[in-house]
Design an enzyme around this catalytic site. Structure first.
Site, PDB file in Angstrom:
ATOM      1  N   ASP A  17      -2.147  -0.652   5.794  1.00  0.00           N
ATOM      2  CA  ASP A  17      -2.114  -0.398   7.356  1.00  0.00           C
ATOM      3  C   ASP A  17      -3.942  -0.211   7.703  1.00  0.00           C
ATOM      4  OD1 ASP A  17      -2.726   3.531   6.887  1.00  0.00           O
ATOM      5  OD2 ASP A  17      -2.421   1.818   5.246  1.00  0.00           O
TER       6      ASP A  17
ATOM      7  N   ASP B 269       0.422  -1.112  -0.035  1.00  0.00           N
ATOM      8  CA  ASP B 269      -0.239  -0.081   0.034  1.00  0.00           C
ATOM      9  C   ASP B 269       0.497   0.810  -0.078  1.00  0.00           C
ATOM     10  OD1 ASP B 269      -1.766   1.505   0.177  1.00  0.00           O
ATOM     11  OD2 ASP B 269      -1.634   1.661   2.434  1.00  0.00           O
TER      12      ASP B 269
END
Length: 207
Positions: free
Chosen positions: A177, A13
């Protein structure tokens, strides 16, 4: 966590994992330029609203700005809106780029980011200016939601990447996250690591 070094493919990410971000800063910045309902930013960002449509490429940057203006009690320029929206983008520590460079020697690296054209242009320019490099250079391929018409945690965004790159889910690590994004990836058979930012965890701790 040396165990991850044996996994051949890694999907990262971007915001929160590689680039430091703070969505509260965008809320504050929008308030400063006259946004009456500051809860709008977080609410829209968490639901299938304005920001979702922007990050899926369903609306243009101009259409986004026009809709934002309907919630602002002042006359604001495109630059003011972009500046407020981009204020959530913080810094990218060079050590993280260094890590990506090292990992690239022995792994296939990919980026999978929920983002939008306004943010993309801002952080690409920042990385070039600050580090003198292009983010794309650190990945075999970088995938962005606004180009794909999909956002995490939609299972299709993961399967699309896996199929296009010929990756086996079981041989691929996904680092994010957001728990919802991690959970969706795990259901598809990917190996996952939830990066706990509240505990100060960094990708530098993983390899």
């Amino acid at each position: 966590m040396q165990k991850y070094n044996s996994i051949p493919n890694i999907i990262f990410d971007f915001g929160g994992v590689i680039l430091n971000i703070n969505t509260d800063q965008a809320v504050k910045s929008f308030k400063e330029i006259g946004l009456s309902d500051t809860s709008l930013v977080k609410k829209e960002y968490q639901t299938n609203g304005l920001f979702d449509r922007l990050e899926k490429g369903m609306i243009s940057a101009d259409e986004f700005r026009t809709e934002i203006r309907t919630h602002i009690n002042a006359t604001v320029s495109d630059e003011q809106i972009d500046s407020a929206w981009n204020s959530m983008l913080l810094d990218l520590p060079y050590e993280r780029l260094e890590l990506l460079g090292k990992l690239k020697e022995n792994h296939r690296l990919f980026l999978l980011s929920n983002t939008n054209i306004i943010h993309w242009e801002a952080y690409m320019g920042m990385i070039q200016k600050v580090h003198g490099t292009c983010l794309s250079d650190f990945f075999e391929k970088d995938y962005y939601s606004h180009n794909m018409g999909l956002r995490k945690p939609d299972p299709k965004i993961y399967t699309s990447l896996l199929e296009k790159e010929g990756l086996k889910a079981s041989e691929t690590l996904f680092v994010d996250d957001m728990r919802a994004n991690i959970d969706a990836a795990r259901l598809l058979g990917l190996q996952t690591h939830y990066l706990d930012l509240e505990k100060g965890e960094s990708i530098l701790d993983l390899f």
